[in-house]
Design a protein around this motif. Structure first.
Motif, PDB file in Angstrom:
ATOM      1  N   THR A  53       0.842  -1.192   0.000  1.00  0.00           N
ATOM      2  CA  THR A  53       0.000   0.000   0.000  1.00  0.00           C
ATOM      3  C   THR A  53       0.878   1.243   0.000  1.00  0.00           C
ATOM      4  N   ASP A  54       0.253   2.382  -0.261  1.00  0.00           N
ATOM      5  CA  ASP A  54       1.004   3.628  -0.189  1.00  0.00           C
ATOM      6  C   ASP A  54       1.494   3.890   1.232  1.00  0.00           C
ATOM      7  N   ALA A  55       0.730   3.438   2.222  1.00  0.00           N
ATOM      8  CA  ALA A  55       1.172   3.584   3.611  1.00  0.00           C
ATOM      9  C   ALA A  55       2.473   2.828   3.842  1.00  0.00           C
ATOM     10  N   ASN A  56       2.623   1.653   3.240  1.00  0.00           N
ATOM     11  CA  ASN A  56       3.872   0.906   3.352  1.00  0.00           C
ATOM     12  C   ASN A  56       5.027   1.712   2.793  1.00  0.00           C
ATOM     13  N   VAL A  57       4.817   2.306   1.647  1.00  0.00           N
ATOM     14  CA  VAL A  57       5.882   3.076   0.997  1.00  0.00           C
ATOM     15  C   VAL A  57       6.275   4.278   1.852  1.00  0.00           C
ATOM     16  N   ARG A  58       5.269   4.940   2.443  1.00  0.00           N
ATOM     17  CA  ARG A  58       5.535   6.114   3.271  1.00  0.00           C
ATOM     18  C   ARG A  58       6.059   5.748   4.650  1.00  0.00           C
ATOM     19  N   GLY A  59       5.887   4.491   5.054  1.00  0.00           N
ATOM     20  CA  GLY A  59       6.246   4.097   6.409  1.00  0.00           C
ATOM     21  C   GLY A  59       5.226   4.530   7.435  1.00  0.00           C
ATOM     22  N   ALA A  60       3.970   4.682   7.014  1.00  0.00           N
ATOM     23  CA  ALA A  60       2.910   5.119   7.921  1.00  0.00           C
ATOM     24  C   ALA A  60       2.374   3.934   8.716  1.00  0.00           C
ATOM     25  N   LEU A  61       2.017   4.176   9.972  1.00  0.00           N
ATOM     26  CA  LEU A  61       1.450   3.155  10.846  1.00  0.00           C
ATOM     27  C   LEU A  61      -0.054   3.089  10.604  1.00  0.00           C
ATOM     28  N   ASP A  62      -0.517   1.997  10.028  1.00  0.00           N
ATOM     29  CA  ASP A  62      -1.892   1.866   9.543  1.00  0.00           C
ATOM     30  C   ASP A  62      -2.460   0.566  10.088  1.00  0.00           C
ATOM     31  N   SER A  63      -3.114   0.625  11.244  1.00  0.00           N
ATOM     32  CA  SER A  63      -3.561  -0.606  11.903  1.00  0.00           C
ATOM     33  C   SER A  63      -5.065  -0.725  12.061  1.00  0.00           C
ATOM     34  N   VAL A  64      -5.823   0.327  11.747  1.00  0.00           N
ATOM     35  CA  VAL A  64      -7.270   0.313  11.991  1.00  0.00           C
ATOM     36  C   VAL A  64      -8.010   0.082  10.674  1.00  0.00           C
ATOM     37  N   PRO A  65      -8.834  -0.964  10.575  1.00  0.00           N
ATOM     38  CA  PRO A  65      -9.622  -1.175   9.363  1.00  0.00           C
ATOM     39  C   PRO A  65     -10.607  -0.021   9.149  1.00  0.00           C
ATOM     40  N   PRO A  66     -10.919   0.336   7.883  1.00  0.00           N
ATOM     41  CA  PRO A  66     -10.546  -0.396   6.676  1.00  0.00           C
ATOM     42  C   PRO A  66      -9.139  -0.079   6.169  1.00  0.00           C
ATOM     43  N   GLY A  67      -8.537   1.020   6.574  1.00  0.00           N
ATOM     44  CA  GLY A  67      -7.168   1.326   6.181  1.00  0.00           C
ATOM     45  C   GLY A  67      -7.027   1.645   4.701  1.00  0.00           C
ATOM     46  N   GLU A  68      -5.783   1.750   4.260  1.00  0.00           N
ATOM     47  CA  GLU A  68      -5.505   2.137   2.876  1.00  0.00           C
ATOM     48  C   GLU A  68      -5.615   0.945   1.925  1.00  0.00           C
ATOM     49  N   PRO A  69      -5.989   1.199   0.666  1.00  0.00           N
ATOM     50  CA  PRO A  69      -6.072   0.133  -0.321  1.00  0.00           C
ATOM     51  C   PRO A  69      -4.695  -0.216  -0.878  1.00  0.00           C
ATOM     52  N   LEU A  70      -4.641  -1.273  -1.664  1.00  0.00           N
ATOM     53  CA  LEU A  70      -3.422  -1.622  -2.372  1.00  0.00           C
ATOM     54  C   LEU A  70      -3.049  -0.547  -3.380  1.00  0.00           C
ATOM     55  N   ILE A 103      -9.281  -3.302   3.943  1.00  0.00           N
ATOM     56  CA  ILE A 103      -9.502  -3.357   2.505  1.00  0.00           C
ATOM     57  C   ILE A 103      -8.302  -3.958   1.784  1.00  0.00           C
ATOM     58  N   ARG A 104      -7.094  -3.673   2.254  1.00  0.00           N
ATOM     59  CA  ARG A 104      -5.907  -4.202   1.583  1.00  0.00           C
ATOM     60  C   ARG A 104      -5.836  -5.722   1.660  1.00  0.00           C
ATOM     61  N   ALA A 105      -6.316  -6.295   2.759  1.00  0.00           N
ATOM     62  CA  ALA A 105      -6.337  -7.751   2.888  1.00  0.00           C
ATOM     63  C   ALA A 105      -7.382  -8.348   1.951  1.00  0.00           C
ATOM     64  N   GLN A 106      -8.541  -7.731   1.876  1.00  0.00           N
ATOM     65  CA  GLN A 106      -9.589  -8.227   0.988  1.00  0.00           C
ATOM     66  C   GLN A 106      -9.172  -8.137  -0.476  1.00  0.00           C
ATOM     67  N   GLN A 107      -8.524  -7.033  -0.844  1.00  0.00           N
ATOM     68  CA  GLN A 107      -8.079  -6.883  -2.222  1.00  0.00           C
ATOM     69  C   GLN A 107      -6.983  -7.888  -2.575  1.00  0.00           C
ATOM     70  N   THR A 152      10.890  -0.734   9.301  1.00  0.00           N
ATOM     71  CA  THR A 152      12.066  -0.568  10.129  1.00  0.00           C
ATOM     72  C   THR A 152      12.652  -1.953  10.365  1.00  0.00           C
ATOM     73  N   ALA A 153      13.567  -2.093  11.298  1.00  0.00           N
ATOM     74  CA  ALA A 153      14.220  -3.380  11.513  1.00  0.00           C
ATOM     75  C   ALA A 153      13.224  -4.472  11.901  1.00  0.00           C
ATOM     76  N   GLY A 154      12.206  -4.134  12.627  1.00  0.00           N
ATOM     77  CA  GLY A 154      11.274  -5.165  13.099  1.00  0.00           C
ATOM     78  C   GLY A 154      10.090  -5.353  12.198  1.00  0.00           C
ATOM     79  N   GLY A 155       9.620  -4.333  11.532  1.00  0.00           N
ATOM     80  CA  GLY A 155       8.445  -4.437  10.684  1.00  0.00           C
ATOM     81  C   GLY A 155       7.408  -3.419  11.092  1.00  0.00           C
ATOM     82  N   THR A 156       6.617  -2.966  10.136  1.00  0.00           N
ATOM     83  CA  THR A 156       5.591  -1.969  10.396  1.00  0.00           C
ATOM     84  C   THR A 156       4.215  -2.601  10.279  1.00  0.00           C
ATOM     85  N   PRO A 157       3.307  -2.344  11.233  1.00  0.00           N
ATOM     86  CA  PRO A 157       1.960  -2.893  11.135  1.00  0.00           C
ATOM     87  C   PRO A 157       1.131  -2.099  10.137  1.00  0.00           C
ATOM     88  N   ALA A 158       1.180  -2.486   8.910  1.00  0.00           N
ATOM     89  CA  ALA A 158       0.444  -1.772   7.869  1.00  0.00           C
ATOM     90  C   ALA A 158       0.027  -2.729   6.780  1.00  0.00           C
TER      91      ALA A 158
END
Length: 210
Positions: free
Chosen positions: A14-31, A60-64, A204-210
């Protein structure tokens, strides 16, 4: 106990992944465009697997991500409660360095055995497991054929560690990364864990919840 395998699959990019944004609440950003391409590649990869059900979180990203795979298998996408990402609370939506560092501090505590460590205003690893593991039990009970859960990076890693009895070394799950587990008595057995790229752009080193 069923001999069916459990596929834990992280959603596509998702774009949140690219930006490094913390996105944990559904529905969240699309693919994003790359994420859709990853989802179609996943469908091609698993088309011949004996999968009898495809579940996704309410994001939404999981459903897509699940949709092309389900279509390739002539199945529908079933939404499943309890398998959404670990809730980051006050850090939600942030992509600044202090927020990511605050997340990383707690995330690393999880891997030293401090499952009660909590994201600021958010969720602990113990709470994530308390909702995720019953969802696994629900879909695997009496399963005849393999089952797919399309979920999220931190959630998959935390749940898989619990199923494996916290005895196996887990690692970052890349976008559309596949983890395959098989019930094997008191503890599950690890059959496959997709390797991560050496320097993923979206974590980051551990992973981002997005």
């Amino acid at each position: 106990m069923t001999s069916s395998r459990l596929y834990l699959i992280r959603h596509g990019r998702t774009d949140a992944n690219v930006r490094g944004a913390l996105d944990s609440v559904p529905p969240g950003e699309p693919l994003d465009e790359t994420g859709h391409a990853q989802a179609h590649a996943l469908a091609a990869r698993l088309r011949g697997a004996p999968i009898r059900a495809v579940y996704a979180s309410h994001a939404i990203r999981a459903q897509q991500t699940a949709a092309p795979l389900a279509a390739a298998l002539d199945l529908g996408v079933l939404l499943l409660d309890g398998i959404h990402e670990v809730f980051v609370g006050d850090l939600e939506g942030r992509e600044d360095r202090p927020a990511r560092e605050a997340f990383e501090v707690v995330y690393q505590r999880f891997w030293t055995g401090d499952l009660g460590a909590r994201m600021p205003g958010g969720e602990s690893a113990a709470e994530l497991r308390a909702r995720f593991l019953p969802a696994v039990d629900k879909v695997m009970d009496g399963a005849e054929g393999d089952v797919v859960l399309v979920s999220h990076g931190a959630a998959i890693r935390l749940a898989a560690a619990a199923l494996l009895g916290d005895t196996a070394l887990t690692s970052y799950v890349p976008n559309t990364g596949v983890v395959v587990l098989r019930p094997g008595g008191p503890r599950w057995e690890l059959e496959h864990w997709d390797p991560a790229p050496r320097r993923p752009r979206d974590v980051t080193a551990g992973g981002t919840p997005a």
